[in-house]
Enzyme design. Sequence first.
Site, mmCIF file in Angstrom:
data_model
loop_
_atom_site.group_PDB
_atom_site.id
_atom_site.type_symbol
_atom_site.label_atom_id
_atom_site.label_comp_id
_atom_site.label_asym_id
_atom_site.label_seq_id
_atom_site.Cartn_x
_atom_site.Cartn_y
_atom_site.Cartn_z
ATOM 1 N N ASP A 10 22.077 17.874 9.596
ATOM 2 C CA ASP A 10 21.171 18.971 9.964
ATOM 3 C C ASP A 10 20.317 18.651 11.185
ATOM 4 O O ASP A 10 19.451 19.434 11.565
ATOM 5 C CB ASP A 10 20.280 19.348 8.787
ATOM 6 C CG ASP A 10 19.358 18.217 8.355
ATOM 7 O OD1 ASP A 10 19.451 17.110 8.938
ATOM 8 O OD2 ASP A 10 18.535 18.435 7.437
ATOM 9 N N HIS A 41 0.527 10.810 34.403
ATOM 10 C CA HIS A 41 0.345 11.999 35.233
ATOM 11 C C HIS A 41 -1.117 12.415 35.335
ATOM 12 O O HIS A 41 -1.589 12.798 36.404
ATOM 13 C CB HIS A 41 1.168 13.158 34.672
ATOM 14 C CG HIS A 41 1.065 14.423 35.471
ATOM 15 N ND1 HIS A 41 1.679 14.586 36.694
ATOM 16 C CD2 HIS A 41 0.396 15.578 35.224
ATOM 17 C CE1 HIS A 41 1.404 15.791 37.169
ATOM 18 N NE2 HIS A 41 0.627 16.413 36.301
ATOM 19 N N LYS A 63 -1.431 22.939 46.653
ATOM 20 C CA LYS A 63 -0.479 23.907 46.105
ATOM 21 C C LYS A 63 -1.112 24.697 44.980
ATOM 22 O O LYS A 63 -2.125 24.300 44.395
ATOM 23 C CB LYS A 63 0.777 23.190 45.590
ATOM 24 C CG LYS A 63 0.548 22.382 44.316
ATOM 25 C CD LYS A 63 1.826 21.720 43.836
ATOM 26 C CE LYS A 63 1.567 20.954 42.527
ATOM 27 N NZ LYS A 63 2.754 20.234 42.062
ATOM 28 N N ARG A 86 0.234 26.524 41.342
ATOM 29 C CA ARG A 86 1.366 26.589 40.421
ATOM 30 C C ARG A 86 1.447 27.988 39.832
ATOM 31 O O ARG A 86 0.540 28.438 39.120
ATOM 32 C CB ARG A 86 1.234 25.540 39.319
ATOM 33 C CG ARG A 86 2.389 25.533 38.336
ATOM 34 C CD ARG A 86 2.364 24.321 37.433
ATOM 35 N NE ARG A 86 2.658 23.106 38.161
ATOM 36 C CZ ARG A 86 3.880 22.694 38.464
ATOM 37 N NH1 ARG A 86 4.925 23.428 38.111
ATOM 38 N NH2 ARG A 86 4.058 21.575 39.129
ATOM 39 N N THR A 88 12.057 19.314 38.274
ATOM 40 C CA THR A 88 12.981 20.325 38.790
ATOM 41 C C THR A 88 13.257 20.154 40.281
ATOM 42 O O THR A 88 14.211 20.721 40.803
ATOM 43 C CB THR A 88 12.415 21.734 38.576
ATOM 44 O OG1 THR A 88 11.221 21.894 39.362
ATOM 45 C CG2 THR A 88 12.089 21.973 37.115
ATOM 46 N N GLY A 140 11.296 21.274 42.541
ATOM 47 C CA GLY A 140 10.685 22.391 43.263
ATOM 48 C C GLY A 140 9.514 21.978 44.131
ATOM 49 O O GLY A 140 9.396 22.412 45.283
#
Length: 277
Positions: free
Chosen positions: A38, A131, A193, A195, A224, A226
Amino acid sequence: MNDSFTIFAGRANVALATSVAVEMGARLGACSVDRFPDGELSVRLDEPVRGREVLIIQPTSPPVNDHLIELLAFADACRRASAAHVTAVMPYFGYSRADKRHGRREPITASMVADLMQAVGVNHVVTIDLHAPQIEGFFHIPVDSLTAAPVMVEALRPGLPPETVVVSPDAGRVHMATEYARLLGARVAVLHKERASGVETRITRLVGDVRDRPCLIMDDMISTGGTIAESVEALLGAGARPEIIVAATHGLLLAGAREKLARPQTREVLVTDTVAP
């Protein structure tokens, strides 16, 4: 062979755990990790750890939830087997971007992960280039956030063109960019930037002079691709030389990321092995 502690390798990055064990003159502890039909996870320690120092090496990289549950299960097994001290070595800390609320009805998932880790018996956390530094404050146990900057700089230095500018892709990475620049004796530029979503960003302005200069874009992770793609476009638009190098600690490189990074103006992309390829 160093037998003063036991190292267990989660399945997220066995190659890294093996390298760490060799460097420390130790062996990997015997364990079994399986799945029931499962999908539930089964973890078993195949050697005693009573009274021992235990290190569990497991980055919580994609699939993040699977690797996180595996880490928690390892820690719980060690606690129940009477280990003296459990250290979670998680080079990449999943959910580290969820360090605050952007709205009224959102979780702070990084804090939740910290609570879970402490609840199952983790006594110490070691991570790399976290981060969001404030995540350390979510823990009531020691947290060592190491940096890959010295290693990365030594790898980058021989191939960097003269007058390279170190570029931070956003305001949150300025401290890291400054450290890279200090070690390289280079200048710093900062991209700001906004987001729009979890996968979409927009560069709003550049602080610093990059005209007719090669650039080194550094970041803590590439997911990603980006942010890096947008950064390259912004730097070229500001007159930077079309020989851009990208360096990041954690190369998640999700689907489509390599295509976004593969352009002639990007000369090289360098990542560490905190995340398995």
